[in-house]
Design a protein around this motif. Structure first.
Motif, PDB file in Angstrom:
ATOM      1  N   UNK A  56      33.658  -4.747  44.839  1.00  0.00           N
ATOM      2  CA  UNK A  56      33.511  -4.644  46.131  1.00  0.00           C
ATOM      3  C   UNK A  56      33.956  -5.791  46.814  1.00  0.00           C
ATOM      4  N   UNK A  77      35.571   2.746  42.449  1.00  0.00           N
ATOM      5  CA  UNK A  77      35.173   4.078  42.008  1.00  0.00           C
ATOM      6  C   UNK A  77      36.143   4.369  40.898  1.00  0.00           C
ATOM      7  N   UNK A  82      28.539   0.499  36.852  1.00  0.00           N
ATOM      8  CA  UNK A  82      27.924   0.806  38.019  1.00  0.00           C
ATOM      9  C   UNK A  82      26.621  -0.147  38.465  1.00  0.00           C
ATOM     10  N   UNK A  85      21.713  -1.837  43.541  1.00  0.00           N
ATOM     11  CA  UNK A  85      21.786  -2.605  44.666  1.00  0.00           C
ATOM     12  C   UNK A  85      20.718  -3.268  44.960  1.00  0.00           C
ATOM     13  N   UNK A  89      19.824   1.050  48.088  1.00  0.00           N
ATOM     14  CA  UNK A  89      20.868   1.896  48.788  1.00  0.00           C
ATOM     15  C   UNK A  89      20.831   3.309  48.222  1.00  0.00           C
ATOM     16  N   UNK A  91      20.511   7.313  48.587  1.00  0.00           N
ATOM     17  CA  UNK A  91      21.000   8.142  49.887  1.00  0.00           C
ATOM     18  C   UNK A  91      19.873   8.920  50.704  1.00  0.00           C
ATOM     19  N   UNK A  93      19.823  11.099  52.772  1.00  0.00           N
ATOM     20  CA  UNK A  93      19.750  12.571  52.849  1.00  0.00           C
ATOM     21  C   UNK A  93      19.857  13.373  51.814  1.00  0.00           C
ATOM     22  N   UNK A 102      24.329  12.268  41.847  1.00  0.00           N
ATOM     23  CA  UNK A 102      25.613  11.988  42.803  1.00  0.00           C
ATOM     24  C   UNK A 102      26.565  11.819  41.857  1.00  0.00           C
ATOM     25  N   UNK A 106      30.177  14.036  41.652  1.00  0.00           N
ATOM     26  CA  UNK A 106      31.704  13.434  41.920  1.00  0.00           C
ATOM     27  C   UNK A 106      32.494  13.594  40.729  1.00  0.00           C
TER      28      UNK A 106
ATOM     29  N   UNK B 222      23.197   1.456  56.629  1.00  0.00           N
ATOM     30  CA  UNK B 222      23.531   0.476  55.631  1.00  0.00           C
ATOM     31  C   UNK B 222      24.837   0.633  54.992  1.00  0.00           C
ATOM     32  N   UNK B 223      25.731  -0.626  55.064  1.00  0.00           N
ATOM     33  CA  UNK B 223      26.868  -0.506  54.672  1.00  0.00           C
ATOM     34  C   UNK B 223      26.892  -0.462  52.986  1.00  0.00           C
ATOM     35  N   UNK B 224      25.818  -0.589  52.349  1.00  0.00           N
ATOM     36  CA  UNK B 224      25.683  -0.691  50.993  1.00  0.00           C
ATOM     37  C   UNK B 224      25.664   0.819  50.674  1.00  0.00           C
ATOM     38  N   UNK B 225      25.329   1.706  51.476  1.00  0.00           N
ATOM     39  CA  UNK B 225      25.449   3.124  51.061  1.00  0.00           C
ATOM     40  C   UNK B 225      26.742   3.750  50.729  1.00  0.00           C
ATOM     41  N   UNK B 227      29.061   1.626  49.904  1.00  0.00           N
ATOM     42  CA  UNK B 227      29.378   0.815  48.346  1.00  0.00           C
ATOM     43  C   UNK B 227      28.889   1.641  47.242  1.00  0.00           C
ATOM     44  N   UNK B 228      27.548   1.995  47.553  1.00  0.00           N
ATOM     45  CA  UNK B 228      26.912   2.744  46.352  1.00  0.00           C
ATOM     46  C   UNK B 228      27.847   4.219  45.940  1.00  0.00           C
ATOM     47  N   UNK B 229      28.087   4.682  46.993  1.00  0.00           N
ATOM     48  CA  UNK B 229      28.900   5.959  46.799  1.00  0.00           C
ATOM     49  C   UNK B 229      30.187   5.636  46.361  1.00  0.00           C
ATOM     50  N   UNK B 230      31.092   4.471  46.516  1.00  0.00           N
ATOM     51  CA  UNK B 230      32.082   3.937  45.756  1.00  0.00           C
ATOM     52  C   UNK B 230      31.716   3.590  44.330  1.00  0.00           C
ATOM     53  N   UNK B 231      30.784   2.952  44.027  1.00  0.00           N
ATOM     54  CA  UNK B 231      30.218   2.585  42.773  1.00  0.00           C
ATOM     55  C   UNK B 231      30.143   4.006  42.026  1.00  0.00           C
ATOM     56  N   UNK B 232      29.614   4.847  42.697  1.00  0.00           N
ATOM     57  CA  UNK B 232      29.439   6.133  41.819  1.00  0.00           C
ATOM     58  C   UNK B 232      30.648   7.154  41.855  1.00  0.00           C
ATOM     59  N   UNK B 233      31.783   6.452  42.183  1.00  0.00           N
ATOM     60  CA  UNK B 233      32.940   7.274  42.006  1.00  0.00           C
ATOM     61  C   UNK B 233      33.634   8.078  43.243  1.00  0.00           C
ATOM     62  N   UNK B 234      33.162   7.566  44.324  1.00  0.00           N
ATOM     63  CA  UNK B 234      33.756   8.295  45.382  1.00  0.00           C
ATOM     64  C   UNK B 234      35.083   7.347  46.241  1.00  0.00           C
ATOM     65  N   UNK B 243      28.731  10.956  52.140  1.00  0.00           N
ATOM     66  CA  UNK B 243      27.550  10.131  52.708  1.00  0.00           C
ATOM     67  C   UNK B 243      27.740   9.674  54.224  1.00  0.00           C
TER      68      UNK B 243
END
Lengths: 355, 329
Positions: A56, A77, A82, A85, A89, A91, A93, A102, A106, B222-225, B227-234, B243
């Motif tokens: 990051x 990614x 992994x 956080x 963090x 999601x 939605x 998730x 992906x 939250x910008x961490x969301x 980051x979490x997506x990137x962390x999980x492969x996005x 997201x």
């Protein structure tokens, strides 16, 4: 060059944010299946170090190796890492199940496989039956476990945890500490854990990395860090301690609090100023006349398991932990066993002023 | 003032409306904070009554009466068939034979459909332009983000009439663009007095209302969301799609509402940039009141507009039940 057993290697990592240096030449390696904790006060750079491993942040200088390969500029990614956080963090939605699934979706894992693995994860974190819930309907502890499940379901090589228990109350924290540790041992995954809570660090880790102001002060297993702190700051930060200025009279004899105490350290030279650290539980209170030195009990606090007494010995005031209470105002003798006296070089410049 | 002598039932309508409003007010006072706190709201409530509740009731009154203050639905018939009055005269005079001589006047309905279509196009284009702009402005790594926000706001400080007139001086036959083209040796082009120019004016005026609600929602996400997506492969695109976009729906809905509503009721812009070749529903209502002096039909058209807006608001509200977009919907 890079030793094979090292999973992650940080070489000469520095990081600037807008001209402020937050990491200064960090060198650190993490072995496979190790539980490493980055410990330090806020602003010490521990989270930045974790974020560099996660991808990051990119270091201003230095290289990050993963299994010997340079991954310094690899985006998050593409890393087999992994993260859990700080504030989870999750999601908002997606429901619990979709949150956990998730990463697998992906990665285009087949649907049956996803369902199987998500169910297994829900089981592991004791939340089976919660799959359809909305994330914001869960308590902090449950959200925490979802965050862990969401990361672990991807079967990463390394799990990064950024103060994951910070928002939980004390009792839940203690439970989760044990749960995390046993999970780590069962799954055989490398954990890199960031916390400012020294007790948490000592409880869970195989290796503790004590950081301050962007430097690593000491790396070692919890017992070593506690018993042999590298300097007064580590001693103060890890557990409670009495830190005093002293003079090394000669090898195995140190002068502080107006008395020459026998100790086990040597090699500092003669008449050299040193920092002396004594843990409060290592000070023995004895009869007034039979102690090495004596003092007056200034205050007594009941702390549950023990009493905390402040004892004025003239030059300094010592903090003592004991299960036996000495009444306030009474005179007591003090004995310190040689190997409980830790002697270290005084910390340089600003550092020593703060402790 | 035009026909201010209300019949008894006009006054009754007024009283019932006011009573209902005050009743709702009292209920909300009871339920919420008690009288003391709601006392502070009294200036606003007075304002509401004078300038919102009473006018709405008056519009309803005019919509359902004729010039003599007699109850009628003819104003709404007039909306559907603008030749309604004359057709009726013809039919009465010629009987069966008159059918050959009458035709439905579709100007009102056509104008409404045209307005809705223009508003739809305007909203879609604003969304397509505004969403990336909002994303760009809310980007944490964009140091220019806040500067861009200010640049977006500054034109809004100017009066919207001025902004529209400024476009005229750009697009005119002797405007900046055409002069520039001629200076380069090209032929001048007809840029104004068509529906594209009107659309351009609408987009220019309403784009900020799309950008800001979306910007606000993305900015406080939250910008961490991500980051979490990137962390999980996005990668960035997947993060956006999986997201950021789902979470910005409330802002999008708010933006759509805030662009669509003023777009449908646009007036002035068509007259200036469309040069009277195109007319939108807002201009139609305006002309009913100010040109024809027919308050009754004008009120009926306004009422139809209001009902349409209410319907579209309630549809949009379904998509953002918590009002997270901070919008009117």
């Amino acid at each position: 060059m890079i030793e094979q057993e090292h999973l992650i290697d940080l070489k000469n990592i520095s990081k600037d944010f807008d001209g402020t240096t937050v990491l200064k030449n960090i060198n650190l390696y993490v072995r496979k299946k190790e539980f490493v904790t980055l410990l330090g006060p806020s602003g010490c750079g521990k989270t930045t170090t974790l974020r560099i491993i996660g991808g990051f942040e990119y270091p201003s200088e230095g290289t990050v190796y993963f299994e010997g390969k340079d991954i310094t500029n690899l985006p998050p990614y593409k890393r087999r890492v992994n993260t859990v956080f700080q504030k989870y963090a999750l999601f908002p939605h997606l429901n619990v199940r979709d949150n956990i699934a998730f990463g697998l979706k992906i990665a285009k894992v087949p649907r049956d496989e996803i369902n199987k693995r998500v169910d297994r994860m829900l089981d592991l974190v004791n939340l089976s039956g919660y799959g359809k819930r909305k994330v914001d309907q869960l308590s902090g502890g449950q959200q925490q476990r979802i965050a862990i499940a969401r990361a672990l379901v991807n079967e990463p090589e390394v799990l990064l945890l950024d103060e994951p228990l910070g928002a939980l109350d004390l009792k839940l924290r203690k439970e989760m500490q044990l749960e995390l540790k046993s999970m780590q041992q069962r799954l055989g995954i490398t954990f890199i854990y960031v916390t400012h809570d020294q007790e948490e660090a000592l409880t869970m880790s195989d290796t503790v990395v004590v950081m301050r102001d962007g430097h690593i002060l000491q790396i070692g297993d919890p017992k070593r860090i506690y018993d042999e702190p590298a300097n007064a700051f580590v001693a103060d930060f890890i557990g409670e301690s009495n830190i005093m200025r002293g003079i090394m009279v000669r090898d195995e004899l140190v002068h502080f609090s107006g008395y020459d105490f026998p100790c086990v350290d040597s090699g500092f030279g003669e008449g050299v100023p040193v920092d002396v650290v004594v843990r409060p539980e290592d000070i023995m209170l004895v009869g007034e006349d039979i102690g090495q030195i004596s003092g007056v009990v200034k205050s007594v606090l009941f702390k549950g398991v023990h009493y905390e007494m402040m004892i004025d010995v003239g030059e300094t005031t010592l903090k003592v932990h004991s299960t036996v209470m000495q009444p306030q105002g009474s005179r007591v003798g003090i004995n310190i066993v040689p190997y409980n006296i830790h002697i270290m070089k005084p910390m340089v410049k600003e550092a020593s002023a703060n402790v | 003032m035009y026909n201010m002598t209300l019949p008894w039932w006009g006054w009754a309508m007024m009283l019932v409306g006011l009573a209902a409003f005050i009743g709702m007010l009292i209920i909300s006072i009871r339920r919420n904070h008690g009288v003391k706190r709601s006392l502070f709201a009294s200036p606003y409530i007075l304002w509401m009554i004078l300038f919102t509740v009473v006018p709405v009731i008056l519009i309803a009154y005019y919509a359902f009466t004729d010039a003599n203050g007699v109850f009628t639905l003819n104003n709404f018939r007039n909306f559907w068939d603008s030749n309604y009055e004359s057709n009726k005269v013809i039919m009465e005079a010629m009987g069966e034979l008159g059918a050959a001589y009458i035709s439905r006047g579709t100007v009102n309905v056509d104008t409404l459909v045209y307005s809705l279509w223009m508003a739809f196009k305007c909203t879609v284009i604003c969304l397509l332009l505004g969403y990336p702009a909002a994303l760009f402005m809310a980007d944490r790594n964009m140091k220019l983000g806040s500067t861009l926000v200010v640049l977006f706001i500054i034109p809004m400080w100017m009066n919207f009439l001025l902004r529209t007139i400024a476009w005229m001086s750009l697009l005119e036959d002797n405007g900046l663009i055409n002069n520039f083209l001629r200076w380069l040796g090209f032929e001048g082009v007809q840029l104004m007095y068509n529906s594209e120019a009107v659309l351009l004016g609408m987009i220019y005026n309403f784009l900020p209302f799309m950008v800001f609600p979306i910007y606000t929602v993305i900015n406080k996400m939250d910008y961490r969301l991500s980051e979490a997506a990137a962390d999980l492969g996005c990668n960035s695109w997947k993060t956006l799609y999986k997201v950021v976009m789902p979470l910005s729906v409330p802002g999008v809905i708010s933006g759509i509402t805030m662009v669509f509503m003023p777009s449908v009721t646009t007036f002035f812009i068509p007259r200036m940039l469309g040069g009277g070749n195109t007319m939108m529903f807002g201009d139609l209502i305006e002309s009913k009141f100010l040109v024809e002096g027919n308050w009754n039909v004008g009120s009926a058209l306004s009422l139809i507009m209001m009902v349409l807006i209410l319907i579209s608001l309630s549809i949009l509200r379904k998509a953002d039940p918590n009002g997270e977009g901070g919008g009117i919907a």
